[in-house]
Design a protein around this motif. Structure first.
Motif, PDB file in Angstrom:
ATOM      1  N   ARG A 249       7.046  50.806  75.593  1.00  0.00           N
ATOM      2  CA  ARG A 249       7.386  49.532  76.231  1.00  0.00           C
ATOM      3  C   ARG A 249       7.453  48.412  75.206  1.00  0.00           C
ATOM      4  O   ARG A 249       8.353  47.563  75.248  1.00  0.00           O
ATOM      5  CB  ARG A 249       6.361  49.201  77.321  1.00  0.00           C
ATOM      6  CG  ARG A 249       6.421  50.116  78.524  1.00  0.00           C
ATOM      7  CD  ARG A 249       5.760  49.453  79.728  1.00  0.00           C
ATOM      8  NE  ARG A 249       4.351  49.194  79.479  1.00  0.00           N
ATOM      9  CZ  ARG A 249       3.371  50.030  79.789  1.00  0.00           C
ATOM     10  NH1 ARG A 249       3.662  51.213  80.343  1.00  0.00           N
ATOM     11  NH2 ARG A 249       2.123  49.725  79.559  1.00  0.00           N
ATOM     12  N   TYR A 250       6.513  48.411  74.262  1.00  0.00           N
ATOM     13  CA  TYR A 250       6.545  47.392  73.210  1.00  0.00           C
ATOM     14  C   TYR A 250       7.803  47.525  72.350  1.00  0.00           C
ATOM     15  O   TYR A 250       8.385  46.519  71.934  1.00  0.00           O
ATOM     16  CB  TYR A 250       5.297  47.501  72.336  1.00  0.00           C
ATOM     17  CG  TYR A 250       4.034  47.004  73.001  1.00  0.00           C
ATOM     18  CD1 TYR A 250       4.090  46.217  74.131  1.00  0.00           C
ATOM     19  CD2 TYR A 250       2.782  47.327  72.495  1.00  0.00           C
ATOM     20  CE1 TYR A 250       2.937  45.766  74.751  1.00  0.00           C
ATOM     21  CE2 TYR A 250       1.615  46.876  73.105  1.00  0.00           C
ATOM     22  CZ  TYR A 250       1.709  46.097  74.236  1.00  0.00           C
ATOM     23  OH  TYR A 250       0.569  45.648  74.840  1.00  0.00           O
TER      24      TYR A 250
ATOM     25  N   ARG B  34       3.156  55.685  75.730  1.00  0.00           N
ATOM     26  CA  ARG B  34       3.966  55.016  76.753  1.00  0.00           C
ATOM     27  C   ARG B  34       3.909  53.498  76.588  1.00  0.00           C
ATOM     28  O   ARG B  34       4.926  52.810  76.730  1.00  0.00           O
ATOM     29  CB  ARG B  34       3.478  55.415  78.143  1.00  0.00           C
ATOM     30  CG  ARG B  34       3.868  56.822  78.540  1.00  0.00           C
ATOM     31  CD  ARG B  34       3.707  57.017  80.036  1.00  0.00           C
ATOM     32  NE  ARG B  34       2.310  56.876  80.443  1.00  0.00           N
ATOM     33  CZ  ARG B  34       1.466  57.879  80.574  1.00  0.00           C
ATOM     34  NH1 ARG B  34       1.875  59.127  80.299  1.00  0.00           N
ATOM     35  NH2 ARG B  34       0.219  57.684  80.956  1.00  0.00           N
TER      36      ARG B  34
ATOM     37  N   ARG C  77      10.731  48.660  73.320  1.00  0.00           N
ATOM     38  CA  ARG C  77      11.868  48.113  74.078  1.00  0.00           C
ATOM     39  C   ARG C  77      11.889  46.592  74.020  1.00  0.00           C
ATOM     40  O   ARG C  77      12.947  45.976  73.807  1.00  0.00           O
ATOM     41  CB  ARG C  77      11.776  48.584  75.532  1.00  0.00           C
ATOM     42  CG  ARG C  77      11.976  50.078  75.719  1.00  0.00           C
ATOM     43  CD  ARG C  77      11.628  50.462  77.137  1.00  0.00           C
ATOM     44  NE  ARG C  77      11.739  51.901  77.369  1.00  0.00           N
ATOM     45  CZ  ARG C  77      11.178  52.523  78.400  1.00  0.00           C
ATOM     46  NH1 ARG C  77      10.474  51.833  79.292  1.00  0.00           N
ATOM     47  NH2 ARG C  77      11.333  53.831  78.544  1.00  0.00           N
ATOM     48  N   ARG C  78      10.731  45.972  74.232  1.00  0.00           N
ATOM     49  CA  ARG C  78      10.682  44.516  74.179  1.00  0.00           C
ATOM     50  C   ARG C  78      11.018  43.994  72.788  1.00  0.00           C
ATOM     51  O   ARG C  78      11.692  42.957  72.648  1.00  0.00           O
ATOM     52  CB  ARG C  78       9.287  44.032  74.593  1.00  0.00           C
ATOM     53  CG  ARG C  78       8.931  44.378  76.041  1.00  0.00           C
ATOM     54  CD  ARG C  78       7.480  44.083  76.341  1.00  0.00           C
ATOM     55  NE  ARG C  78       7.115  44.519  77.692  1.00  0.00           N
ATOM     56  CZ  ARG C  78       5.893  44.495  78.173  1.00  0.00           C
ATOM     57  NH1 ARG C  78       4.878  44.050  77.411  1.00  0.00           N
ATOM     58  NH2 ARG C  78       5.644  44.907  79.402  1.00  0.00           N
TER      59      ARG C  78
END
Length: 398
Positions: free
Chosen positions: A101-102, A97, A104-105
């Motif tokens: 997130r990484y 998870r 997406r960034r």
């Protein structure tokens, strides 16, 4: 009834996201001057396929799914270089998870860098207010596209990135076929129909075909009950990949960069039958070597021996590994030959149409596009069938 409603809802979600995505690729970015495409360079054609023609007009979704395609390889490279990211990958679901997130960034960051690079290449400064608004819109577009891919993956059918990539490819190809038709007439339609049908059929045969090696499990008595004794099979397939065609095309492009080597003159002639034959041989060799490396029959034989399985008539252990390797190499040889034929069909078709400015780039790109279309269609169909079977048997599994 619920089964059909769920299927319809997922199909509508997928189609709705595709419509929103195509609208975003038509919505102009503020403070950006639209320019006509410069020249008919093969690199521009490939970028149009990867971005849906967005780099020519710079809409809000100018980069398409290109940042989404580039982010995972960059993240994998960072995981190999940064120990903290490697530790996150080893943590299981919680670490996955965080890595999501990484990713997406990183996708948004790649969109930002791409916006700055494209506007700077077009001669627009990125420090004034008007260009800053354009950069912000293009970066936000990359973030929205990332979210749209996740909506398809979670609530629709198929992989979101592949579905949106398929949508933008289908949007770019018709004008190219129209231009080809205006140049060569009805011959373009006939040749492209034969090329498309041939590549599709061979790709489906390779994707669906398998050699089933029978496997028997020995009976074991645990207490008063007998376990095992069942029979199953090992499906041996040819692992498909587009990399052999790309590697062969790149290798054949080397003589163009060596103008002093006169003995390589025949390799520079794109219509030379010898050059086409070398391309076919290279694709076959690369496909065979890649498939042979990715499949380890010793590991399969060891796993069979561990769980008490054996191939009828073959002793467990090394004899089983040798037998599986023998069968697998025959499958790989046939699959490599078919891969060479698939790579040869677009080259021959475009050579007949005399599209010399785009050969061999166009031939390889056309093959990649056709194989990609078939693979996405097959994957989506399998997912729909699996969902229907799951819904059908779910009451019996409770």
């Amino acid at each position: 009834m619920n089964d059909h409603a769920s299927l319809h809802r997922r199909i509508l979600v997928t189609l709705g996201v595709v419509v929103v995505y195509r609208l975003g690729q038509s919505l102009p970015t503020p403070h950006v001057t639209v320019r006509a495409p410069e020249g008919d360079h093969p690199l521009r054609w490939i970028l149009d396929l990867l971005t849906g023609g967005g780099l020519s007009t710079l809409p809000v979704f100018a980069f398409g799914v290109l940042p989404c395609l580039a982010a995972p390889p960059v993240l994998r490279a960072l995981i190999a270089l940064i120990p903290r990211l490697a530790a996150l990958r080893a943590e299981g679901e919680a670490g996955a998870r965080v890595l999501t997130r990484y990713r997406r960034r990183l996708t948004v960051l790649l969109g930002l860098l791409g916006a700055v690079a494209v506007l700077g290449f077009r001669g627009q400064g990125v420090l004034d207010g008007r260009s800053a608004v354009a950069v912000a819109c293009l970066t936000a577009g990359a973030a929205v596209v990332t979210r749209l891919t996740e909506v398809i993956t979670d609530r629709g059918f198929g992989d979101g990135v592949r579905i949106l990539l398929l949508a933008q490819i289908l949007a770019v190809l018709p004008p190219e076929f129209l231009r080809l038709y205006e140049k060569t007439g009805w011959a373009a339609i006939a040749v492209m129909a034969v090329v498309t049908l041939s590549v599709t059929v061979i790709t489906i045969v390779l994707a669906q075909g398998q050699r089933r090696v029978p496997v028997q499990y020995a009976k074991r008595m645990i207490g008063t009950r007998a376990y095992g004794g069942t029979s199953t099979y090992i499906p041996l397939r040819f692992p498909q990949s587009n990399s052999p065609a790309v590697l062969a095309a790149v290798l054949l492009s080397v003589p163009v960069l060596l103008p002093g080597a006169s003995w390589l003159e025949w390799l520079r002639d794109e219509g030379n039958p010898g050059r086409i034959a070398v391309y076919f041989v290279l694709v076959c060799l690369f496909a065979f070597s890649r498939a042979a490396v990715t499949q380890d029959m010793d590991k399969v034989a060891a796993e069979l021996a561990r769980v008490g399985g054996f191939v009828p008539g073959i002793r467990p252990g090394t004899p089983t590994a040798e037998y599986l390797d023998y069968v697998n190499r025959r499958i790989i040889a046939f699959g490599a030959f078919c891969s060479g034929v698939v790579a040869l069909i677009p080259v021959t078709g475009l050579a007949l149409l005399d599209v010399s400015p785009r050969v061999p780039v166009a031939a390889v790109t056309l093959q990649l596009v056709l194989v990609f279309l078939v693979s996405v269609s097959l994957d989506t169909t399998r997912q729909i069938q699996a969902r229907r079977l799951q819904r059908r048997y779910e009451p019996f599994l409770r």
